[in-house]
Design a protein around this motif. Structure first.
Motif, PDB file in Angstrom:
ATOM      1  N   LYS A  31       0.839  -1.206   0.000  1.00 15.47           N
ATOM      2  CA  LYS A  31       0.000   0.000   0.000  1.00 15.47           C
ATOM      3  C   LYS A  31       0.871   1.252   0.000  1.00 15.47           C
ATOM      4  CE  LYS A  31      -3.692   2.316   2.517  1.00 15.47           C
ATOM      5  NZ  LYS A  31      -3.465   3.235   3.623  1.00 15.47           N
ATOM      6  N   GLU A  32       1.910   1.278   0.840  1.00 16.72           N
ATOM      7  CA  GLU A  32       2.809   2.430   0.882  1.00 16.72           C
ATOM      8  C   GLU A  32       3.530   2.607  -0.460  1.00 16.72           C
ATOM      9  OE1 GLU A  32       4.217   2.506   5.563  1.00 16.72           O
ATOM     10  OE2 GLU A  32       5.105   1.024   4.203  1.00 16.72           O
ATOM     11  N   TRP A  33       3.960   1.520  -1.045  1.00 20.10           N
ATOM     12  CA  TRP A  33       4.702   1.534  -2.302  1.00 20.10           C
ATOM     13  C   TRP A  33       3.858   2.071  -3.457  1.00 20.10           C
ATOM     14  CZ3 TRP A  33       9.394   1.444  -4.182  1.00 20.10           C
ATOM     15  CH2 TRP A  33       9.659   0.999  -5.482  1.00 20.10           C
ATOM     16  N   ARG A  34       2.571   1.717  -3.476  1.00 20.78           N
ATOM     17  CA  ARG A  34       1.715   2.031  -4.626  1.00 20.78           C
ATOM     18  C   ARG A  34       0.790   3.232  -4.434  1.00 20.78           C
ATOM     19  NH1 ARG A  34       3.271  -0.952  -8.664  1.00 20.78           N
ATOM     20  NH2 ARG A  34       3.932  -3.048  -8.183  1.00 20.78           N
ATOM     21  N   HIS A  35       0.694   3.730  -3.220  1.00 15.64           N
ATOM     22  CA  HIS A  35      -0.223   4.838  -2.922  1.00 15.64           C
ATOM     23  C   HIS A  35       0.390   6.167  -3.371  1.00 15.64           C
ATOM     24  CE1 HIS A  35      -2.382   7.707  -0.270  1.00 15.64           C
ATOM     25  NE2 HIS A  35      -3.386   6.915  -0.553  1.00 15.64           N
ATOM     26  N   ALA A  36      -0.418   7.020  -4.005  1.00 16.83           N
ATOM     27  CA  ALA A  36       0.062   8.350  -4.430  1.00 16.83           C
ATOM     28  C   ALA A  36       0.544   9.124  -3.211  1.00 16.83           C
ATOM     29  CB  ALA A  36      -1.055   9.109  -5.128  1.00 16.83           C
ATOM     30  N   ILE A  37       1.662   9.823  -3.360  1.00 11.11           N
ATOM     31  CA  ILE A  37       2.224  10.548  -2.215  1.00 11.11           C
ATOM     32  C   ILE A  37       1.374  11.767  -1.845  1.00 11.11           C
ATOM     33  CG2 ILE A  37       4.577   9.739  -2.609  1.00 11.11           C
ATOM     34  CD1 ILE A  37       5.147  12.615  -3.744  1.00 11.11           C
ATOM     35  N   ALA A  38       0.530  12.219  -2.772  1.00 15.00           N
ATOM     36  CA  ALA A  38      -0.424  13.309  -2.541  1.00 15.00           C
ATOM     37  C   ALA A  38      -1.400  13.285  -3.714  1.00 15.00           C
ATOM     38  CB  ALA A  38       0.293  14.650  -2.462  1.00 15.00           C
ATOM     39  N   ASP A  39      -2.491  14.007  -3.578  1.00 16.73           N
ATOM     40  CA  ASP A  39      -3.471  14.057  -4.661  1.00 16.73           C
ATOM     41  C   ASP A  39      -2.814  14.545  -5.942  1.00 16.73           C
ATOM     42  OD1 ASP A  39      -5.499  13.151  -3.060  1.00 16.73           O
ATOM     43  OD2 ASP A  39      -6.368  15.147  -2.702  1.00 16.73           O
ATOM     44  N   GLY A  40      -3.007  13.783  -7.021  1.00 13.36           N
ATOM     45  CA  GLY A  40      -2.477  14.163  -8.314  1.00 13.36           C
ATOM     46  C   GLY A  40      -0.986  13.932  -8.468  1.00 13.36           C
ATOM     47  N   LYS A  41      -0.361  13.267  -7.492  1.00 12.77           N
ATOM     48  CA  LYS A  41       1.085  13.009  -7.544  1.00 12.77           C
ATOM     49  C   LYS A  41       1.332  11.521  -7.779  1.00 12.77           C
ATOM     50  CE  LYS A  41       2.643  17.150  -6.349  1.00 12.77           C
ATOM     51  NZ  LYS A  41       3.501  17.928  -7.212  1.00 12.77           N
ATOM     52  N   TRP A  42       2.572  11.199  -8.064  1.00 15.07           N
ATOM     53  CA  TRP A  42       2.970   9.810  -8.276  1.00 15.07           C
ATOM     54  C   TRP A  42       3.004   9.020  -6.974  1.00 15.07           C
ATOM     55  CZ3 TRP A  42       7.965  10.898 -11.541  1.00 15.07           C
ATOM     56  CH2 TRP A  42       7.617  11.055 -12.883  1.00 15.07           C
ATOM     57  N   SER A  43       3.073   7.716  -7.136  1.00 10.30           N
ATOM     58  CA  SER A  43       3.338   6.822  -6.013  1.00 10.30           C
ATOM     59  C   SER A  43       4.857   6.720  -5.828  1.00 10.30           C
ATOM     60  CB  SER A  43       2.776   5.430  -6.307  1.00 10.30           C
ATOM     61  OG  SER A  43       3.487   4.845  -7.394  1.00 10.30           O
ATOM     62  N   ILE A  44       5.276   6.115  -4.732  1.00  7.94           N
ATOM     63  CA  ILE A  44       6.706   5.879  -4.518  1.00  7.94           C
ATOM     64  C   ILE A  44       7.241   4.993  -5.644  1.00  7.94           C
ATOM     65  CG2 ILE A  44       8.409   4.815  -2.967  1.00  7.94           C
ATOM     66  CD1 ILE A  44       6.579   5.790  -0.624  1.00  7.94           C
ATOM     67  N   ALA A  45       6.466   4.001  -6.051  1.00 17.07           N
ATOM     68  CA  ALA A  45       6.877   3.122  -7.157  1.00 17.07           C
ATOM     69  C   ALA A  45       7.199   3.934  -8.403  1.00 17.07           C
ATOM     70  CB  ALA A  45       5.776   2.107  -7.462  1.00 17.07           C
ATOM     71  N   GLU A  46       6.327   4.875  -8.728  1.00 13.37           N
ATOM     72  CA  GLU A  46       6.508   5.693  -9.936  1.00 13.37           C
ATOM     73  C   GLU A  46       7.694   6.646  -9.795  1.00 13.37           C
ATOM     74  OE1 GLU A  46       1.927   6.010 -11.490  1.00 13.37           O
ATOM     75  OE2 GLU A  46       2.439   6.905  -9.563  1.00 13.37           O
ATOM     76  N   ILE A  47       7.890   7.172  -8.596  1.00 14.63           N
ATOM     77  CA  ILE A  47       9.025   8.067  -8.363  1.00 14.63           C
ATOM     78  C   ILE A  47      10.336   7.317  -8.583  1.00 14.63           C
ATOM     79  CG2 ILE A  47      10.316   9.329  -6.578  1.00 14.63           C
ATOM     80  CD1 ILE A  47       7.520  10.169  -5.446  1.00 14.63           C
ATOM     81  N   ILE A  48      10.456   6.144  -7.980  1.00 12.82           N
ATOM     82  CA  ILE A  48      11.701   5.374  -8.104  1.00 12.82           C
ATOM     83  C   ILE A  48      11.906   4.944  -9.558  1.00 12.82           C
ATOM     84  CG2 ILE A  48      12.980   3.321  -7.351  1.00 12.82           C
ATOM     85  CD1 ILE A  48      12.488   5.695  -5.214  1.00 12.82           C
TER      86      ILE A  48
END
Length: 155
Positions: free
Chosen positions: A26-43
């Motif tokens: 859940k932490e890995w895939r959840h958007a870091i804020a509304d309209g932002k990427w997830s941690i997965a997408e950032i990495i």
């Protein structure tokens, strides 16, 4: 920014990304804020940029001609974010570790004296030191976003 400072930062990012294997899905895939990427997408978005630097920049810095502009930022980021949504966390982290490790190894081979040699990207004059300073600022921005998102989510 010295070569040693850059190397230390890149070594730290390897450890930091490796630590993300401890996150919940859940932490890995959840958007870091509304309209932002997830941690997965950032990495995942770091990977094609590291590949670009490794394959299209490092060997061209001192050819006495202006380097070409970078690929389309939005398109490259869109593609990497899309890929992250479909691959396993271990694959995303593994790709990051592999390419960043290779980039780090290549950076270590560059003579310290070359870090202040000028080169051009388009009309912009840079040094390796200033170039990597910008990249580190970008890394730190995203690392702080992730840290903030995790501290908020874990409250």
């Amino acid at each position: 920014m010295s070569k040693d400072t850059v190397i230390k930062h890149y070594e730290h990012t390897l450890e930091w990304v490796q630590s993300l294997t401890e996150l919940t899905d859940k932490e890995w895939r959840h958007a870091i804020a509304d309209g932002k990427w997830s941690i997965a997408e950032i990495i995942a978005h770091f990977v094609p940029w590291d590949e670009f630097i490794l394959h299209d920049r490092l060997k061209e810095f001192w050819n006495d001609r202006a380097l070409c502009k970078a690929p389309d930022v939005h398109e490259m980021n869109r593609q990497s974010a899309e890929r992250a949504r479909h691959e396993e966390r271990s694959e995303t982290i593994g790709r990051f570790i592999a390419v960043r490790t290779e980039l780090l190894q290549e950076m270590k081979k560059i003579e310290a004296s070359r870090w202040n040699t000028s080169f051009l990207i388009g009309q912009t004059e840079l040094t390796l030191s200033s170039y990597f300073q910008g990249l580190i600022k970008h890394d730190l921005h995203h690392m702080e976003q992730v840290k903030q998102a995790l501290s908020t989510e874990r409250r």
